[in-house]
Design an enzyme around this catalytic site. Structure first.
Site, mmCIF file in Angstrom:
data_model
loop_
_atom_site.group_PDB
_atom_site.id
_atom_site.type_symbol
_atom_site.label_atom_id
_atom_site.label_comp_id
_atom_site.label_asym_id
_atom_site.label_seq_id
_atom_site.Cartn_x
_atom_site.Cartn_y
_atom_site.Cartn_z
ATOM 1 N N ASP A 1 62.073 19.494 43.379
ATOM 2 C CA ASP A 1 63.131 19.805 44.337
ATOM 3 C C ASP A 1 62.579 20.776 45.376
ATOM 4 O O ASP A 1 61.384 20.737 45.686
ATOM 5 C CB ASP A 1 64.338 20.403 43.595
ATOM 6 C CG ASP A 1 65.662 20.026 44.229
ATOM 7 O OD1 ASP A 1 65.898 20.444 45.383
ATOM 8 O OD2 ASP A 1 66.457 19.323 43.599
ATOM 9 N N HIS B 1 68.893 24.228 47.325
ATOM 10 C CA HIS B 1 69.145 22.985 46.590
ATOM 11 C C HIS B 1 68.426 22.988 45.243
ATOM 12 O O HIS B 1 69.004 22.646 44.202
ATOM 13 C CB HIS B 1 68.682 21.809 47.445
ATOM 14 C CG HIS B 1 69.098 20.467 46.948
ATOM 15 N ND1 HIS B 1 68.388 19.781 45.979
ATOM 16 C CD2 HIS B 1 70.128 19.653 47.294
ATOM 17 C CE1 HIS B 1 68.961 18.623 45.744
ATOM 18 N NE2 HIS B 1 70.024 18.503 46.537
ATOM 19 N N SER C 1 72.972 14.702 43.818
ATOM 20 C CA SER C 1 71.988 15.734 43.492
ATOM 21 C C SER C 1 72.520 16.683 42.429
ATOM 22 O O SER C 1 71.753 17.280 41.673
ATOM 23 C CB SER C 1 71.631 16.547 44.740
ATOM 24 O OG SER C 1 70.759 15.843 45.572
#
Length: 964
Positions: free
Chosen positions: A151, A249, A575
Site C-alpha cells: 500500500d 491509505h 480498499s
C-alpha cells in the site's frame, strides 16, 4: 414554527429532547451578565464558578418551560455536554415538542453500543462469546502470523501499531516475539513452524527504531514510480522517500487488518470509541508500493514496484498479503501482478485483493484470478444522520459527526453561486464557486468531480451552516469528517430535497442525530461503488467477487499530514473491505496455521451470510457480493472445504488458452476446484467436477437450484468417516427455460448436522459453442468443424465470403512506421488487417484509425504484442476512410530492419468467392453434445489469402473462416 412532522413519525416511548440553546460546554458568553465559562484544571467546564451556576439554572428553567408546555415530566436532565432532557412521551407529546420553537430534536431513546471501527462487534469478534474469546483471547488473535500490506506505507508512531523495541535474541517464553539479528534482519518465528525474516529499511522519516515487535518489516518500492513521475521532485507535499505513509491509505488498511485492540479513536477532537484490527495480535510487514504526487502529477503504484514487493514478501515469509490496489476491470488473469500473486499463493500466502470502486455497473470488477480472494464492499453498522425538512419529511443519510444542527434556511448551491461560474461547477460546490450569500444556510451540493470533504470546506469558507450532499446518480453514501455539519443522501432522497426546495417559498432543514425514522437501515448492503461481476476474464468461467466485507465508513488509522493532523479517519471503498478479510485470514491461521490459502478462502465463502437490499430483502446476487457477507462466527467450523494448489491453477490457465510452457494438461476453467461454480458459455448441458475435504466426520446432503436449469448432483450424499477425507462429485446443468445469453444464478448447498456449506453458481446459456476461427489451406479443400448446440434439432449454418485479401509488402527500421489509407464500404460485415513479419524474431505493431471529415484521426483498435505478427478484426465497421499503421518496434537481432506483409480483407454481401459449402446443412444436433460437419471451398486463386465467416442458428457471434 415550521410545519409539524407527520404523526406517524412518532409512537409512544422514551425520548431524548434536545434544545437549541448552547450547553454549558458550548456557551460563548454572549448573554448579558453571563460571561464565558472558565475551564477547569485538566479541561472541561468549572461548574462551581458563579457564572456556571447561573447559566445552569437558566438552562434548567428553559427545560422546565418546554416540558410543561407539552405536559411532560423530565426524567434526566443534561446541561454540560447537552442542553436537554429525557422523558416518557406519548406520540402526541412527541409531535408537539418537535414543533416547539427552541427544540432542536426529539429522538427515540434507543439502545446504543460502544463503537470500535464498528466492525469487530458487528462481526462477532468481541465479547465473552465472541470469536476472539473462543480462540484464546485478544492476546492470541493472530499471534505468530505476519500480514504484509502492499500500500502507501505506514505511520509508524500510530498507537494502533505500537510495539516494544526489538531485542537482539528470542524472548524466553514468548515464541512469536520478533527480534533483530546482528546483521539487522528482523526475525519472527511463525506459528506454522516457519520463520519470517524481514528488512527494516531506513529512509526519510523512518529509522531502525520504527520497527518493533509489532511492525516487523518495512520496505519501500518506488523505483518505477520515481522514474515515471519526475523523480523525488515529483513527490507530494506529505510524501516520504521511505516506508513512511504520506497519504494515510496504507495506515488505514494496515490498522484495519492488524491494529491493536482498544485504541481510542478521535477525529477533529470528536471521540468515536475504541478501535481494533481483525487480528490484533498479528504482526505487520510494510511494503510501500504506492506514492502521492506533487500538484499536477499522478498518484499511483507502478506494476514494476508492485511485482518487486510481492517478490520480497514471498521471500520474507509473510502469511497474508493485503492488496487494496486496482487497475480497472480485469480482462485477463495473466498480467504480471496476478501471476506474481499466483506465486504467493503457491507459497501458502493468503492474498486479499480489493474488487474495485467502479460499481454499480456490471463487469467492472478487478482481480479475477482464482488464487486470490477478491473482496466486495458492504455496509456494516451505519453511521447516520437525519435531514428533517421544514414540511416534516425525514431523510436518512450517512453522517460521521453525531451532533444536531438546528433549523436553517435550505438552498441549492446555484442560489448562492458566484456570478459567472460554470453551472456544473456550482452544482458540485467546486472551490471558489460559492458566495457569502450562503452564510448561515444549509447548502445542497452534488457529489462528483471534487472530493466530498472539499465541498463542505467550500461551504465553510463562505460561512455556510451545513451541507446536504446528494448523489446525482446511484452510488454509496459515505460518513466523512466534514468541515461543516453534513448529511450525505442517496439519489432518491436527494431528489426529494430538491423537489421540496422548488415547491417551497422559504425552505428550511435541520439535522438530527442518527436515524429518527421508525425504520432502521438494513445491513449489510452492498455498496454502490463496489465493482460488480461478471468478469470478462476467462470468458466468465470464474465467479467473482468471492466475498463481501465491511467497506463503508470504516474508522481506522491514517497519517496526520494530509488528514488535518488526525491519526484516525473514516474511509469507504473496497480498499477498506479487503483488509477485513486479510485480518480474518490472519485470525484463521492463528487457529489453523497449516491450512492452505484456498481452504481458508473456501471456509469464509461457504459460511458467509446473505447480503440485503435497501428494503431488507435478501440479496444473493453473486455478482454483487460473491458468496455473501463474511461471518467470522461460523468460518472456523466450515464442515467441508474446496481446495486447490499451483498445479491446478496452471491447468486452469492452459484451459483458458494461456500457454504456460509447463506441459501441464489443460482443464476446463469451470472445473477448477473452488467454492463457487461459473460457466460463461453453456450450450444445453454441461457437467462440472468438484471435490471437498471434510473438517468433521458426518453425512452431508446436497441441494442445488438455478432458475431455468435442471441441476443434478452426483452423488447427492457424501459420508465422511473422519476429518481430512476428500470426496469427488459432479454437478450437471441442463438448460430448461433460462433465457439465452442471460446469466442465471443460484446455489449448491451441502447440509450436515448443524452445518451448511453453500456455494454460489452463475451460468450463462448460449445457443451454440463454436470455434472463434476455422483455418484451411489450398485453392480447394475441406475441414471438419465441431460445435456444441444448446438445443436439439437442426442447426442451420449461414456463411459469408470468401473475400480475397489485398497484400502489400514493407520493410521498417525500429521506430519507423508505414501508413496505408483504406476505404471501407457500406455493408461491410468483417474487416481484417493482418501483419506477418518476415523474421519471427522481429517485433511489429499494428494500429487502425478512422479519419473524420476535418482530417483528425480516431483510434479504432491497436494490436501491439511482443510477437512478430499482429492482427486486428473489426465486426460491422462503420463505412469511411481508415488508416492502417504498421510500426517497427524492433528488428530481429543483427538486422537493421523488419520486413513484413500486410493483408487487408473486407467481407461484404458481394464477396462470394470460393464456393463455400457446409455438409450437412442444417447440422443435426443434440443439446449439450458435440456435432461435427464439413466446411468446403474451391476455385480459389493460388497465392491469395481469403476471409469469410459463418454463424449458427440465431447466434449472432460469427466464426471466422481464414484460407491461406
Amino acid at each position: 414554527p415550521s410545519a409539524l412532522p407527520a404523526a406517524s413519525a412518532f409512537s409512544d416511548g422514551r425520548y431524548v429532547v434536545t434544545l437549541a440553546s448552547d450547553s454549558m460546554a458550548e456557551y460563548d458568553g454572549s448573554l448579558p451578565g453571563l460571561p464565558q465559562l472558565k475551564t477547569a484544571p485538566g479541561g472541561g467546564v468549572d461548574v462551581t464558578q458563579r457564572a456556571a451556576v447561573d447559566y445552569r439554572a437558566r438552562l434548567l428553567q428553559e427545560q422546565t418551560d418546554v416540558a410543561r408546555s407539552a405536559g411532560v415530566q423530565p426524567l434526566q436532565r443534561y446541561t454540560v455536554a447537552l442542553n436537554g432532557f429525557s422523558a416518557a412521551l406519548s406520540a402526541a407529546q412527541a409531535q408537539k415538542l418537535a414543533g416547539q420553537p427552541g427544540v432542536l430534536s426529539v429522538v427515540p431513546d434507543s439502545v446504543r453500543h460502544l463503537d470500535t471501527t464498528a466492525t469487530p462487534d458487528y462481526l462477532g469478534l468481541t465479547g465473552n462469546q465472541g470469536v476472539w474469546a473462543a480462540t484464546g483471547g485478544v492476546a492470541k488473535a493472530g499471534a505468530g502470523v505476519v500480514v504484509g500490506v502492499l500500500d502507501s506505507g505506514l505511520w509508524p508512531e500510530h498507537p494502533s501499531v505500537a510495539g516494544k523495541p526489538l531485542g537482539s535474541a528470542p524472548t524466553a517464553g514468548a515464541p512469536y516475539t520478533a527480534y533483530r539479528t546482528a546483521s539487522g534482519t528482523v526475525v519472527q518465528r511463525r506459528n506454522d513452524g516457519g520463520t519470517f525474516r524481514g528488512t527494516c529499511e531506513t529512509g526519510a522519516g523512518w529509522t531502525a527504531a520504527n520497527c518493533s515487535t509489532k511492525v516487523v518489516g518495512a520496505r519501500a518500492f518506488g523505483e518505477g514510480y520515481l522514474a515515471a513521475n519526475g523523480g523525488v521532485a515529483g513527490l507530494g507535499q506529505y510524501e516520504f522517500l521511505s516506508a513512511r505513509d504520506g497519504d494515510g491509505h496504507g495506515t488505514h488498511t494496515a490498522t484495519t487488518a492488524v491494529g491493536l485492540n482498544g485504541v481510542p479513536a478521535t477525529i477533529d477532537k470528536a471521540g468515536y470509541g475504541k478501535t481494533s484490527g481483525m487480528a490484533p495480535a498479528a504482526s505487520l510487514a510494510v511494503y510501500k508500493v504506492c506514492w502521492s504526487a506533487a500538484p499536477g502529477g499522478d498518484d499511483g503504484c507502478m506494476t514494476s514496484d508492485i511485482v518487486g514487493a510481492i517478490d520480497a514478501a514471498i521471500a520474507d515469509g509473510v502469511d497474508v498479503i493485503n492488496y487494496s490496489v486496482g487497475g480497472g476491470p480485469a480482462t485477463t488473469v495473466n498480467d504480471p501482478v496476478e501471476l506474481a500473486f499466483l506465486s504467493a499463493a503457491s507459497a501458502g500466502i493468503f492474498v486479499s485483493a480489493s474488487a474495485g470502486n467502479s460499481g454499480p455497473g456490471a463487469s467492472t470488477l478487478d482481480h479475477a484470478s482464482p488464487w486470490l480472494t477478491t473482496v466486495a464492499a458492504a455496509t456494516a453498522v451505519p453511521r447516520e444522520g437525519t435531514v428533517l425538512l421544514g414540511d416534516g419529511t425525514k431523510l436518512v443519510g450517512a453522517r460521521l459527526v453525531q451532533q444536531p444542527l438546528g433549523s436553517r434556511d435550505l438552498v441549492l448551491s446555484s442560489a448562492v453561486a458566484v456570478a459567472g461560474k460554470p453551472a456544473a461547477d456550482v452544482a458540485n460546490c467546486i472551490a471558489g464557486t460559492l458566495s457569502a450569500q450562503a452564510k448561515g444556510k444549509i447548502v445542497v451540493c452534488n457529489r462528483g468531480v471534487s472530493d466530498r470533504v472539499a465541498k463542505s470546506a467550500e461551504v465553510a469558507r463562505v460561512g455556510g451552516a451545513g451541507m446536504v450532499l446528494v448523489n446525482p446518480t446511484p452510488n454509496s453514501v459515505d460518513a466523512d469528517a466534514h468541515t461543516v455539519p453534513t448529511v450525505h443522501l442517496d439519489t432518491r432522497a436527494g431528489e426529494r430535497v430538491k423537489a421540496y426546495i422548488a415547491a417551497t417559498a422559504k425552505p428550511t432543514a435541520q439535522f438530527q442525530v442518527g436515524s429518527t425514522t421508525v425504520r432502521s437501515t438494513p445491513t449489510p448492503q452492498i455498496a454502490g461503488f463496489s465493482s460488480r461481476g461478471p468478469t470478462a476474464a476467462t470468458d466468465g468461467d470464474v465467479l467473482k467477487p468471492d466475498i463481501a466485507g465491511p467497506g463503508v465508513g470504516v474508522i481506522a488509522g491514517v497519517a496526520p499530514g494530509p488528514n488535518r493532523g488526525n491519526l484516525f479517519g473514516s474511509l469507504s471503498g473496497t480498499s477498506m473491505s479487503a483488509p477485513h478479510i486479510a485480518g480474518l485470514a490472519a485470525l484463521y491461521f492463528g487457529v489453523n496455521p497449516r491450512w492452505s490459502p484456498m481452504a481458508v478462502k473456501s471456509a469464509m465463502m461457504t459460511t458467509s451470510r446473505a447480503l440485503v437490499n435497501a428494503d431488507g430483502s435478501e440479496n444473493r446476487n453473486p455478482f454483487d457480493g460473491g458468496a455473501g457477507f463474511v461471518d467470522p462466527t461460523k468460518m472456523l467450523n466450515p464442515g467441508l472445504v474446496y481446495d486447490s494448489a499451483a498445479p491446478d491453477w496452471v491447468a486452469f490457465l492452459e484451459g483458458a488458452g494461456i500457454q504456460t510452457g509447463t506441459g501441464v494438461e489443460a482443464v476446463d476453467p469451470s472445473d477448477l476446484n473452488q467454492a463457487s461454480i461459473a460457466v460463461g458459455s453453456l450450450a444445453g448441458e454441461q457437467t462440472v467436477t468438484r471435490s471437498v475435504t471434510s473438517t468433521t466426520a458426518g453425512l452431508f446432503n446436497a441441494t442445488a437450484t438455478v432458475p431455468g436449469f435442471d441441476v443434478r448432483v452426483t452423488p447427492s450424499v457424501l459420508v465422511f468417516n473422519a476429518p481430512g477425507e476428500t470426496k469427488k462429485f459432479t454437478v450437471t446443468f441442463t438448460r430448461t427455460t433460462a433465457e439465452q445469453e442471460e446469466w442465471a444464478t443460484g446455489s449448491l448447498t451441502w447440509r450436515g448436522a448443524n452445518l451448511s456449506v453453500r456455494s454460489p453458481i452463475a451460468l450463462k446459456p448460449i445457443p451454440v459453442v463454436a470455434p472463434d476461427q476455422v483455418t484451411g489451406t489450398g485453392t480447394a479443400g475441406s475441414t471438419d468443424v465441431t460445435v456444441t448446440s444448446g438445443v436439439s434439432g437442426d442447426l442451420p449454418v449461414t456463411t459469408a465470403g470468401l473475400a480475397a485479401g489485398s497484400t502489400g509488402e514493407g520493410d521498417l527500421a525500429p521506430g519507423a512506421d508505414d501508413q496505408y489509407r483504406v476505404e471501407i464500404a457500406e455493408g461491410t460485415t468483417l474487416a481484417r488487417f493482418d501483419v506477418r513479419a518476415g523474421d519471427p524474431l522481429s517485433d511489429l505493431d499494428l494500429g487502425l484509425f478512422r479519419l473524420a471529415a476535418d482530417g483528425t484521426a480516431e483510434q479504432v483498435a491497436v494490436s501491439a504484442t511482443a510477437s512478430a505478427d499482429e492482427l486486428i478484426d473489426v465486426l460491422a465497421p462503420e463505412a469511411g476512410t481508415y488508416v492502417v499503421q504498421v510500426a517497427g518496434y524492433a528488428a530481429a537481432p543483427g538486422k537493421a530492419s523488419a520486413p513484413y506483409e500486410l493483408t487487408s480483407y473486407a467481407v461484404t454481401p458481394d464477396t462470394t468467392e470460393g464456393d463455400l459449402t457446409v455438409d450437412p446443412n442444417p447440422v443435426p444436433v443434440t443439446a449439450g453434445e458435440p456435432a461435427t460437419f464439413s466446411l468446403g471451398w474451391s476455385g480459389l486463386e493460388p497465392g491469395t489469402r481469403y476471409l469469410g465467416w459463418m454463424t449458427f442458428g440465431d447466434s449472432p457471434t460469427p466464426t471466422v473462416i481464414a484460407i491461406d
